[in-house]
Motif scaffolding. Structure first.
Motif, PDB file in Angstrom:
ATOM      1  N   ASP A 180       0.862  -1.178   0.000  1.00  9.65           N
ATOM      2  CA  ASP A 180       0.000   0.000   0.000  1.00  9.65           C
ATOM      3  C   ASP A 180       0.902   1.231   0.000  1.00  9.65           C
ATOM      4  OD1 ASP A 180      -1.998   1.828   0.183  1.00  9.65           O
ATOM      5  OD2 ASP A 180      -2.667   1.274   2.197  1.00  9.65           O
ATOM      6  N   CYS A 181       1.637   1.379  -1.112  1.00 11.80           N
ATOM      7  CA  CYS A 181       2.675   2.411  -1.148  1.00 11.80           C
ATOM      8  C   CYS A 181       2.731   3.142  -2.484  1.00 11.80           C
ATOM      9  CB  CYS A 181       4.036   1.780  -0.846  1.00 11.80           C
ATOM     10  SG  CYS A 181       4.518   0.478  -2.010  1.00 11.80           S
ATOM     11  N   TRP A 182       1.695   2.981  -3.306  1.00  8.07           N
ATOM     12  CA  TRP A 182       1.747   3.590  -4.645  1.00  8.07           C
ATOM     13  C   TRP A 182       1.889   5.100  -4.568  1.00  8.07           C
ATOM     14  CZ3 TRP A 182       0.865   0.828  -9.426  1.00  8.07           C
ATOM     15  CH2 TRP A 182       0.942   1.659 -10.552  1.00  8.07           C
ATOM     16  N   ASN A 183       1.086   5.741  -3.735  1.00  7.33           N
ATOM     17  CA  ASN A 183       1.129   7.206  -3.647  1.00  7.33           C
ATOM     18  C   ASN A 183       2.498   7.713  -3.236  1.00  7.33           C
ATOM     19  OD1 ASN A 183      -1.563   7.312  -4.369  1.00  7.33           O
ATOM     20  ND2 ASN A 183      -2.305   7.442  -2.259  1.00  7.33           N
ATOM     21  N   GLU A 184       3.191   6.905  -2.443  1.00  5.08           N
ATOM     22  CA  GLU A 184       4.528   7.297  -1.994  1.00  5.08           C
ATOM     23  C   GLU A 184       5.574   7.097  -3.079  1.00  5.08           C
ATOM     24  OE1 GLU A 184       7.942   5.638   1.106  1.00  5.08           O
ATOM     25  OE2 GLU A 184       5.856   4.990   1.327  1.00  5.08           O
ATOM     26  N   LYS A 185       5.544   5.957  -3.763  1.00  3.76           N
ATOM     27  CA  LYS A 185       6.575   5.632  -4.757  1.00  3.76           C
ATOM     28  C   LYS A 185       6.245   6.146  -6.152  1.00  3.76           C
ATOM     29  CE  LYS A 185       8.362   1.565  -2.360  1.00  3.76           C
ATOM     30  NZ  LYS A 185       8.835   0.170  -2.505  1.00  3.76           N
ATOM     31  N   GLN A 186       4.972   6.246  -6.476  1.00  5.95           N
ATOM     32  CA  GLN A 186       4.525   6.701  -7.789  1.00  5.95           C
ATOM     33  C   GLN A 186       5.307   6.043  -8.928  1.00  5.95           C
ATOM     34  OE1 GLN A 186       4.138  10.966  -8.086  1.00  5.95           O
ATOM     35  NE2 GLN A 186       2.887  11.103  -6.238  1.00  5.95           N
ATOM     36  N   PRO A 187       5.261   4.709  -9.009  1.00  7.14           N
ATOM     37  CA  PRO A 187       6.013   3.992 -10.055  1.00  7.14           C
ATOM     38  C   PRO A 187       5.552   4.387 -11.451  1.00  7.14           C
ATOM     39  CG  PRO A 187       4.384   2.562  -9.050  1.00  7.14           C
ATOM     40  CD  PRO A 187       4.417   3.810  -8.219  1.00  7.14           C
ATOM     41  N   GLY A 188       6.499   4.456 -12.371  1.00 11.70           N
ATOM     42  CA  GLY A 188       6.173   4.825 -13.740  1.00 11.70           C
ATOM     43  C   GLY A 188       5.813   6.288 -13.896  1.00 11.70           C
ATOM     44  N   GLY A 189       5.913   7.051 -12.797  1.00 13.05           N
ATOM     45  CA  GLY A 189       5.560   8.456 -12.847  1.00 13.05           C
ATOM     46  C   GLY A 189       4.066   8.710 -12.696  1.00 13.05           C
ATOM     47  N   PHE A 190       3.302   7.652 -12.381  1.00 12.55           N
ATOM     48  CA  PHE A 190       1.861   7.793 -12.202  1.00 12.55           C
ATOM     49  C   PHE A 190       1.552   8.028 -10.731  1.00 12.55           C
ATOM     50  CE2 PHE A 190       2.397   4.979 -15.910  1.00 12.55           C
ATOM     51  CZ  PHE A 190       1.761   5.760 -16.874  1.00 12.55           C
ATOM     52  N   GLU A 191       0.778   9.059 -10.436  1.00 14.29           N
ATOM     53  CA  GLU A 191       0.520   9.425  -9.042  1.00 14.29           C
ATOM     54  C   GLU A 191      -0.429   8.467  -8.333  1.00 14.29           C
ATOM     55  OE1 GLU A 191      -3.055  12.652 -10.009  1.00 14.29           O
ATOM     56  OE2 GLU A 191      -1.088  13.344  -9.310  1.00 14.29           O
ATOM     57  N   SER A 192      -1.154   7.662  -9.112  1.00 11.84           N
ATOM     58  CA  SER A 192      -2.085   6.705  -8.522  1.00 11.84           C
ATOM     59  C   SER A 192      -2.328   5.565  -9.499  1.00 11.84           C
ATOM     60  CB  SER A 192      -3.416   7.382  -8.179  1.00 11.84           C
ATOM     61  OG  SER A 192      -4.070   7.811  -9.366  1.00 11.84           O
ATOM     62  N   VAL A 193      -2.931   4.486  -8.999  1.00 10.09           N
ATOM     63  CA  VAL A 193      -3.306   3.379  -9.879  1.00 10.09           C
ATOM     64  C   VAL A 193      -4.312   3.880 -10.907  1.00 10.09           C
ATOM     65  CG1 VAL A 193      -4.419   1.116 -10.006  1.00 10.09           C
ATOM     66  CG2 VAL A 193      -2.873   1.637  -8.098  1.00 10.09           C
ATOM     67  N   ILE A 221       5.136  -2.122 -15.219  1.00 13.06           N
ATOM     68  CA  ILE A 221       5.706  -1.262 -14.176  1.00 13.06           C
ATOM     69  C   ILE A 221       6.564  -2.090 -13.234  1.00 13.06           C
ATOM     70  CG2 ILE A 221       5.133  -0.006 -12.059  1.00 13.06           C
ATOM     71  CD1 ILE A 221       3.018   1.457 -13.499  1.00 13.06           C
ATOM     72  N   ASP A 222       7.810  -1.659 -13.074  1.00 13.48           N
ATOM     73  CA  ASP A 222       8.727  -2.246 -12.092  1.00 13.48           C
ATOM     74  C   ASP A 222       9.000  -1.186 -11.028  1.00 13.48           C
ATOM     75  OD1 ASP A 222       9.267  -4.802 -13.423  1.00 13.48           O
ATOM     76  OD2 ASP A 222      10.248  -3.580 -14.950  1.00 13.48           O
ATOM     77  N   GLY A 223       9.733  -1.565 -10.018  1.00 11.34           N
ATOM     78  CA  GLY A 223      10.168  -0.584  -9.034  1.00 11.34           C
ATOM     79  C   GLY A 223       9.177  -0.318  -7.935  1.00 11.34           C
ATOM     80  N   ILE A 224       8.177  -1.197  -7.781  1.00 16.36           N
ATOM     81  CA  ILE A 224       7.277  -1.067  -6.644  1.00 16.36           C
ATOM     82  C   ILE A 224       7.395  -2.364  -5.847  1.00 16.36           C
ATOM     83  CG2 ILE A 224       5.329  -1.723  -8.121  1.00 16.36           C
ATOM     84  CD1 ILE A 224       3.506  -0.210  -6.166  1.00 16.36           C
ATOM     85  N   ASP A 225       8.090  -2.301  -4.727  1.00 13.13           N
ATOM     86  CA  ASP A 225       8.450  -3.461  -3.929  1.00 13.13           C
ATOM     87  C   ASP A 225       9.245  -4.415  -4.818  1.00 13.13           C
ATOM     88  OD1 ASP A 225       8.414  -4.351  -1.291  1.00 13.13           O
ATOM     89  OD2 ASP A 225       6.868  -5.819  -1.711  1.00 13.13           O
ATOM     90  N   SER A 226       9.042  -5.743  -4.698  1.00 13.74           N
ATOM     91  CA  SER A 226       9.834  -6.693  -5.478  1.00 13.74           C
ATOM     92  C   SER A 226       9.035  -7.346  -6.592  1.00 13.74           C
ATOM     93  CB  SER A 226      10.396  -7.783  -4.549  1.00 13.74           C
ATOM     94  OG  SER A 226       9.351  -8.438  -3.853  1.00 13.74           O
ATOM     95  N   GLU A 227       7.822  -6.896  -6.812  1.00 13.19           N
ATOM     96  CA  GLU A 227       6.971  -7.475  -7.842  1.00 13.19           C
ATOM     97  C   GLU A 227       6.961  -6.645  -9.125  1.00 13.19           C
ATOM     98  OE1 GLU A 227       5.987  -9.642  -4.355  1.00 13.19           O
ATOM     99  OE2 GLU A 227       5.980  -7.491  -4.632  1.00 13.19           O
ATOM    100  N   THR A 228       6.544  -7.300 -10.204  1.00  9.93           N
ATOM    101  CA  THR A 228       6.357  -6.634 -11.492  1.00  9.93           C
ATOM    102  C   THR A 228       4.864  -6.589 -11.793  1.00  9.93           C
ATOM    103  OG1 THR A 228       8.488  -7.388 -12.372  1.00  9.93           O
ATOM    104  CG2 THR A 228       6.819  -6.749 -13.973  1.00  9.93           C
ATOM    105  N   LEU A 229       4.388  -5.442 -12.245  1.00  4.37           N
ATOM    106  CA  LEU A 229       2.980  -5.273 -12.588  1.00  4.37           C
ATOM    107  C   LEU A 229       2.840  -5.140 -14.099  1.00  4.37           C
ATOM    108  CD1 LEU A 229       1.954  -2.621  -9.894  1.00  4.37           C
ATOM    109  CD2 LEU A 229       1.790  -5.111  -9.739  1.00  4.37           C
ATOM    110  N   ILE A 230       1.902  -5.902 -14.654  1.00  4.85           N
ATOM    111  CA  ILE A 230       1.660  -5.847 -16.096  1.00  4.85           C
ATOM    112  C   ILE A 230       0.179  -5.568 -16.329  1.00  4.85           C
ATOM    113  CG2 ILE A 230       1.758  -7.105 -18.281  1.00  4.85           C
ATOM    114  CD1 ILE A 230       3.946  -8.871 -17.017  1.00  4.85           C
ATOM    115  N   LEU A 231      -0.108  -4.520 -17.075  1.00  9.06           N
ATOM    116  CA  LEU A 231      -1.478  -4.169 -17.428  1.00  9.06           C
ATOM    117  C   LEU A 231      -1.684  -4.455 -18.906  1.00  9.06           C
ATOM    118  CD1 LEU A 231      -4.234  -2.785 -16.863  1.00  9.06           C
ATOM    119  CD2 LEU A 231      -3.116  -0.607 -17.405  1.00  9.06           C
ATOM    120  N   GLU A 232      -2.724  -5.211 -19.221  1.00  5.26           N
ATOM    121  CA  GLU A 232      -3.024  -5.536 -20.612  1.00  5.26           C
ATOM    122  C   GLU A 232      -4.473  -5.166 -20.938  1.00  5.26           C
ATOM    123  OE1 GLU A 232      -0.112  -9.432 -21.199  1.00  5.26           O
ATOM    124  OE2 GLU A 232      -2.266  -9.721 -20.944  1.00  5.26           O
ATOM    125  N   ILE A 233      -4.682  -4.675 -22.146  1.00  2.42           N
ATOM    126  CA  ILE A 233      -6.034  -4.423 -22.652  1.00  2.42           C
ATOM    127  C   ILE A 233      -6.148  -5.126 -24.005  1.00  2.42           C
ATOM    128  CG2 ILE A 233      -7.757  -2.724 -23.313  1.00  2.42           C
ATOM    129  CD1 ILE A 233      -6.292  -0.663 -21.648  1.00  2.42           C
TER     130      ILE A 233
END
Length: 208
Positions: free
Chosen positions: A145-158, A181-193
């Motif tokens: 629960d740290c997205w707002n703090e780290k803002q990975p990918g330069g995005f301020e929120s999910v 998106i990398d760089g948020i804890d130790s996991e990798t996030l992948i968004l697909e449409i």
């Protein structure tokens, strides 16, 4: 002191010291050690509880170990080969209509990936609110629960990440889009449409 009493006492003390000094075999991780790294299969209950507070409901997890496992927990052949156990749940809106699925896969002792897939029709943003709630809950529960703090990918929120993906996909003539998106804890996030006719599939993948 009687020597017959003294000798057993010394043996017990020395044995206790020896046991204390022998290090654990780090090459043989236990299930407990595996669960100390990243998310677990039990985290689906946390997701379920959090989503219910937002009027999105999940079914009881169904375990899958047969050949149909690739229908729920496969994203790439190299990852599929490492998945022998998968659980999947159905997610529904307050009216009982299906939204999609949340699945977690890996081995029985160590999940390595999680997928949330939501169908949106007839428009790309028809389920934008549900997509944001489910994906944000997945990230907060399984990653941090740290997205707002780290803002990975330069995005301020999910939500900002999803909005950017929505905009890019809408402006493209392609039927598939992927954002990593990398760089948020130790996991990798992948968004697909993915689009097909008047239906759109939003997919979030969390990889350890």
């Amino acid at each position: 002191m009687n020597k017959k009493i003294l000798i057993p006492i010394i043996v017990i003390i020395m044995s206790a010291i020896a046991i204390f000094l022998i290090p654990e075999n780090s090459s043989m991780p236990s299930s407990e050690n595996l669960y100390q790294y990243g998310f677990t299969f039990y985290d689906v209950e946390k997701i379920k509880e959090s989503l219910s507070e937002k009027n999105i409901f999940m079914s009881t997890p169904t375990p899958i170990t047969d050949h149909t496992i690739e229908n729920y927990c496969a994203i790439r052949d190299d990852i599929l080969s490492a998945i022998t156990y998968c659980t999947t749940t159905a997610i529904q809106d307050p009216n009982g209509k299906s939204l999609g699925n949340i699945s977690i896969g890996g081995t029985p002792d160590n999940p390595i990936m999680a997928i949330a897939a939501i169908n949106s029709s007839p428009f790309l943003d028809s389920k934008s609110n549900e997509v944001e709630i489910v994906f944000e809950t997945m990230i907060e529960t399984l990653v941090c629960d740290c997205w707002n703090e780290k803002q990975p990918g330069g995005f301020e929120s999910v939500g900002a990440w999803l909005y950017a993906a929505n905009t890019k996909f809408s402006e493209s003539s392609e039927t598939y889009m992927k954002s990593t998106i990398d760089g948020i804890d130790s996991e990798t996030l992948i968004l697909e449409i993915t689009s097909k006719n008047d239906s759109y599939l939003w997919t979030l993948i969390v990889l350890k």
